[in-house]
Design a protein around this motif. Structure first.
Motif, PDB file in Angstrom:
ATOM      1  N   LEU A  87      19.309  28.160 -53.947  1.00  0.00           N
ATOM      2  CA  LEU A  87      19.495  26.746 -54.259  1.00  0.00           C
ATOM      3  C   LEU A  87      20.170  26.556 -55.613  1.00  0.00           C
ATOM      4  O   LEU A  87      21.014  25.665 -55.776  1.00  0.00           O
ATOM      5  CB  LEU A  87      18.141  26.039 -54.238  1.00  0.00           C
ATOM      6  CG  LEU A  87      17.436  25.998 -52.875  1.00  0.00           C
ATOM      7  CD1 LEU A  87      16.069  25.365 -53.003  1.00  0.00           C
ATOM      8  CD2 LEU A  87      18.280  25.261 -51.848  1.00  0.00           C
ATOM      9  N   GLY A  88      19.818  27.379 -56.585  1.00  0.00           N
ATOM     10  CA  GLY A  88      20.460  27.267 -57.888  1.00  0.00           C
ATOM     11  C   GLY A  88      21.955  27.547 -57.823  1.00  0.00           C
ATOM     12  O   GLY A  88      22.755  26.872 -58.487  1.00  0.00           O
ATOM     13  N   GLY A 136      24.880  24.906 -58.647  1.00  0.00           N
ATOM     14  CA  GLY A 136      25.904  25.265 -59.624  1.00  0.00           C
ATOM     15  C   GLY A 136      27.304  25.081 -59.079  1.00  0.00           C
ATOM     16  O   GLY A 136      28.202  24.590 -59.784  1.00  0.00           O
ATOM     17  N   LEU A 137      27.516  25.447 -57.825  1.00  0.00           N
ATOM     18  CA  LEU A 137      28.815  25.207 -57.193  1.00  0.00           C
ATOM     19  C   LEU A 137      29.092  23.718 -57.060  1.00  0.00           C
ATOM     20  O   LEU A 137      30.241  23.274 -57.208  1.00  0.00           O
ATOM     21  CB  LEU A 137      28.843  25.878 -55.811  1.00  0.00           C
ATOM     22  CG  LEU A 137      28.799  27.414 -55.799  1.00  0.00           C
ATOM     23  CD1 LEU A 137      28.631  27.921 -54.381  1.00  0.00           C
ATOM     24  CD2 LEU A 137      30.062  28.001 -56.426  1.00  0.00           C
ATOM     25  N   LEU A 138      28.045  22.943 -56.771  1.00  0.00           N
ATOM     26  CA  LEU A 138      28.219  21.492 -56.681  1.00  0.00           C
ATOM     27  C   LEU A 138      28.612  20.901 -58.034  1.00  0.00           C
ATOM     28  O   LEU A 138      29.476  20.015 -58.102  1.00  0.00           O
ATOM     29  CB  LEU A 138      26.926  20.855 -56.179  1.00  0.00           C
ATOM     30  CG  LEU A 138      26.907  19.331 -56.068  1.00  0.00           C
ATOM     31  CD1 LEU A 138      27.950  18.849 -55.065  1.00  0.00           C
ATOM     32  CD2 LEU A 138      25.522  18.838 -55.669  1.00  0.00           C
ATOM     33  N   LEU A 139      27.990  21.371 -59.101  1.00  0.00           N
ATOM     34  CA  LEU A 139      28.359  20.893 -60.430  1.00  0.00           C
ATOM     35  C   LEU A 139      29.827  21.162 -60.738  1.00  0.00           C
ATOM     36  O   LEU A 139      30.497  20.362 -61.401  1.00  0.00           O
ATOM     37  CB  LEU A 139      27.477  21.559 -61.493  1.00  0.00           C
ATOM     38  CG  LEU A 139      26.041  21.065 -61.633  1.00  0.00           C
ATOM     39  CD1 LEU A 139      25.256  21.980 -62.568  1.00  0.00           C
ATOM     40  CD2 LEU A 139      26.017  19.635 -62.161  1.00  0.00           C
ATOM     41  N   SER A 162      23.383  16.969 -64.393  1.00  0.00           N
ATOM     42  CA  SER A 162      22.972  17.891 -65.466  1.00  0.00           C
ATOM     43  C   SER A 162      21.779  17.341 -66.230  1.00  0.00           C
ATOM     44  O   SER A 162      20.847  18.084 -66.568  1.00  0.00           O
ATOM     45  CB  SER A 162      24.138  18.141 -66.422  1.00  0.00           C
ATOM     46  OG  SER A 162      25.228  18.747 -65.749  1.00  0.00           O
ATOM     47  N   LEU A 163      21.773  16.025 -66.501  1.00  0.00           N
ATOM     48  CA  LEU A 163      20.634  15.417 -67.188  1.00  0.00           C
ATOM     49  C   LEU A 163      19.372  15.508 -66.332  1.00  0.00           C
ATOM     50  O   LEU A 163      18.276  15.768 -66.848  1.00  0.00           O
ATOM     51  CB  LEU A 163      20.947  13.961 -67.525  1.00  0.00           C
ATOM     52  CG  LEU A 163      21.981  13.727 -68.642  1.00  0.00           C
ATOM     53  CD1 LEU A 163      22.264  12.241 -68.799  1.00  0.00           C
ATOM     54  CD2 LEU A 163      21.501  14.317 -69.947  1.00  0.00           C
ATOM     55  N   ALA A 164      19.514  15.287 -65.019  1.00  0.00           N
ATOM     56  CA  ALA A 164      18.352  15.403 -64.133  1.00  0.00           C
ATOM     57  C   ALA A 164      17.810  16.828 -64.133  1.00  0.00           C
ATOM     58  O   ALA A 164      16.589  17.043 -64.153  1.00  0.00           O
ATOM     59  CB  ALA A 164      18.737  14.973 -62.713  1.00  0.00           C
ATOM     60  N   LEU A 165      18.692  17.804 -64.115  1.00  0.00           N
ATOM     61  CA  LEU A 165      18.249  19.199 -64.153  1.00  0.00           C
ATOM     62  C   LEU A 165      17.559  19.525 -65.471  1.00  0.00           C
ATOM     63  O   LEU A 165      16.532  20.227 -65.487  1.00  0.00           O
ATOM     64  CB  LEU A 165      19.449  20.123 -63.944  1.00  0.00           C
ATOM     65  CG  LEU A 165      20.095  20.107 -62.553  1.00  0.00           C
ATOM     66  CD1 LEU A 165      21.379  20.925 -62.556  1.00  0.00           C
ATOM     67  CD2 LEU A 165      19.135  20.644 -61.502  1.00  0.00           C
ATOM     68  N   MET A 224      25.054  29.066 -63.717  1.00  0.00           N
ATOM     69  CA  MET A 224      26.064  29.284 -62.687  1.00  0.00           C
ATOM     70  C   MET A 224      27.302  28.430 -62.970  1.00  0.00           C
ATOM     71  O   MET A 224      28.442  28.913 -62.874  1.00  0.00           O
ATOM     72  CB  MET A 224      25.477  28.940 -61.321  1.00  0.00           C
ATOM     73  CG  MET A 224      26.454  29.103 -60.167  1.00  0.00           C
ATOM     74  SD  MET A 224      26.861  30.841 -59.870  1.00  0.00           S
ATOM     75  CE  MET A 224      28.081  30.675 -58.569  1.00  0.00           C
ATOM     76  N   TYR A 225      27.096  27.177 -63.315  1.00  0.00           N
ATOM     77  CA  TYR A 225      28.233  26.316 -63.640  1.00  0.00           C
ATOM     78  C   TYR A 225      28.985  26.826 -64.868  1.00  0.00           C
ATOM     79  O   TYR A 225      30.227  26.823 -64.895  1.00  0.00           O
ATOM     80  CB  TYR A 225      27.750  24.888 -63.880  1.00  0.00           C
ATOM     81  CG  TYR A 225      28.797  23.992 -64.467  1.00  0.00           C
ATOM     82  CD1 TYR A 225      29.928  23.626 -63.741  1.00  0.00           C
ATOM     83  CD2 TYR A 225      28.673  23.526 -65.779  1.00  0.00           C
ATOM     84  CE1 TYR A 225      30.901  22.813 -64.300  1.00  0.00           C
ATOM     85  CE2 TYR A 225      29.642  22.710 -66.344  1.00  0.00           C
ATOM     86  CZ  TYR A 225      30.754  22.356 -65.597  1.00  0.00           C
ATOM     87  OH  TYR A 225      31.731  21.567 -66.145  1.00  0.00           O
TER      88      TYR A 225
END
Length: 341
Positions: free
Chosen positions: A131-132, A136-139, A151-154, A224-225
């Motif tokens: 999931l991480g 990261g790919l989504l970011l 990013s703030l939510a994470l 990852m990002y």
């Protein structure tokens, strides 16, 4: 060339060209003696070349020795002693050698806890890394505004204190007022009127897994990002021109370039999840009937709950040995990768 009084021409002696140039360029030597001797400035004496690095790291090494090495040595010594309530009161520990380890290795409950800990760690690490990586790919694909919001939510999830997050999850899965029971009833499932989600050790560990995964995903996703930003866009363009889809691009472009990231992050997660204590203990105190104990919780209950301090020390030592075995596998992979390069 000169002319004398009688008109005779005479030539004056001349120096060779090279010697004339040398005589012009020659400078007087510096003055010698006590006044001309150079002295090093006062208060600035240089240290030996190999001593300065050790002096710089000495405070950190000293702090680690006091805070980590000494407790570790004391714990190993305690694991070879019999320290129960009686010995704790009389302050006279009995040296019993490997009896604590023999008792543990012959106890079926210990091996049940070991298998439970390994399964719990494997499930968490797989979910966290999977999931991480996806987040990261989504970011990497989102725009600036949505990337900032996610990013703030994470970061908020990552910064949540463990005890506070455990309290929130206990409210979510509460028997009477929990959101989980309300959601299951809303979806039409029967049997969720005051359903006890902590009835068994397995269901308790499932909830703990949700908590641990939720709190650990931000670390993997953000790293990852950060790693994806180091991959050049020309590699993606080359893969796109070759007709590679998203899955093929990940395995041919992303994974080879970020292989060190995946290795170190995976083994960090293995260590963090394997030694997770607060989430498991605060959720249900290792229960019911000690059915959700992992090795750190097992050691704590044997030590503080049952007052078997020597046995608890032996459990912690065996836990450290298991983690060292896992880390040795990681170091072999790193050395093999360096040799291939």
């Amino acid at each position: 060339m000169t002319v004398d009084s009688q008109g005779a021409v005479t030539s004056a002696p001349q120096d060779p060209p090279g010697r004339a140039a040398q005589s012009q360029d020659r400078t007087p030597p510096p003055p010698t003696g006590p006044k001309g001797a150079r002295r090093p400035p006062r208060g600035k004496r240089s240290l030996p070349g190999g001593l300065l690095p050790y002096l710089l790291v000495a405070p950190a090494v000293l702090a680690m020795a006091v805070l980590l090495l000494y407790p570790l040595v004391r714990n190993v010594v305690l694991s070879f002693q019999q320290v129960n309530r009686k010995e704790l009161i009389t302050r006279q520990a009995e040296w019993i050698g490997f009896d604590n380890y023999t008792q543990l290795l012959g106890d079926s409950q210990f091996w049940t806890v070991v298998l439970r800990s390994v399964g719990f760690t494997a499930a968490n690490v797989v979910l966290i890394m999977g999931l991480g990586t996806l987040i990261g790919l989504l970011l990497n694909r989102l725009g600036k505004r949505m990337r900032l919001v996610l990013s703030l939510a994470l970061m908020l999830a990552w910064a949540m204190p463990i005890v506070a997050s455990v309290t929130v999850f206990r409210w979510l899965f509460d028997e009477q007022f929990g959101v989980a029971n309300w959601l299951m009833r809303t979806l039409g499932f029967a049997g969720y009127e005051q359903h006890n989600w902590f009835e068994t050790g397995f269901s308790t560990l499932v909830i703990v897994t949700l908590l641990v995964v939720w709190g650990s995903i931000p670390f993997v996703a953000l790293n990852m990002y950060a790693g994806l930003t180091t991959i050049g866009t020309e590699l993606y363009e080359a893969a796109r021109m070759d007709g590679a889809n998203g899955w093929r691009t990940f395995w041919s472009v992303v994974f080879p370039n970020l292989k060190p990231f995946f290795l170190i992050t995976t083994f960090l997660e293995i260590i963090w999840v394997f030694k997770a204590f607060a989430q498991v203990y605060a959720m249900n105190l290792g229960g019911p009937d000690r059915g959700s104990e992992t090795l750190p919780v097992f050691a704590y209950i044997e030590g503080q709950g049952q007052a078997h301090y020597g046995l608890a020390a032996a459990i912690s030592v065996l836990t450290i040995v298991m983690l060292i075995a896992a880390m040795s596998f990681y170091f072999r992979l790193i050395l093999k990768q360096e040799e291939e390069q």
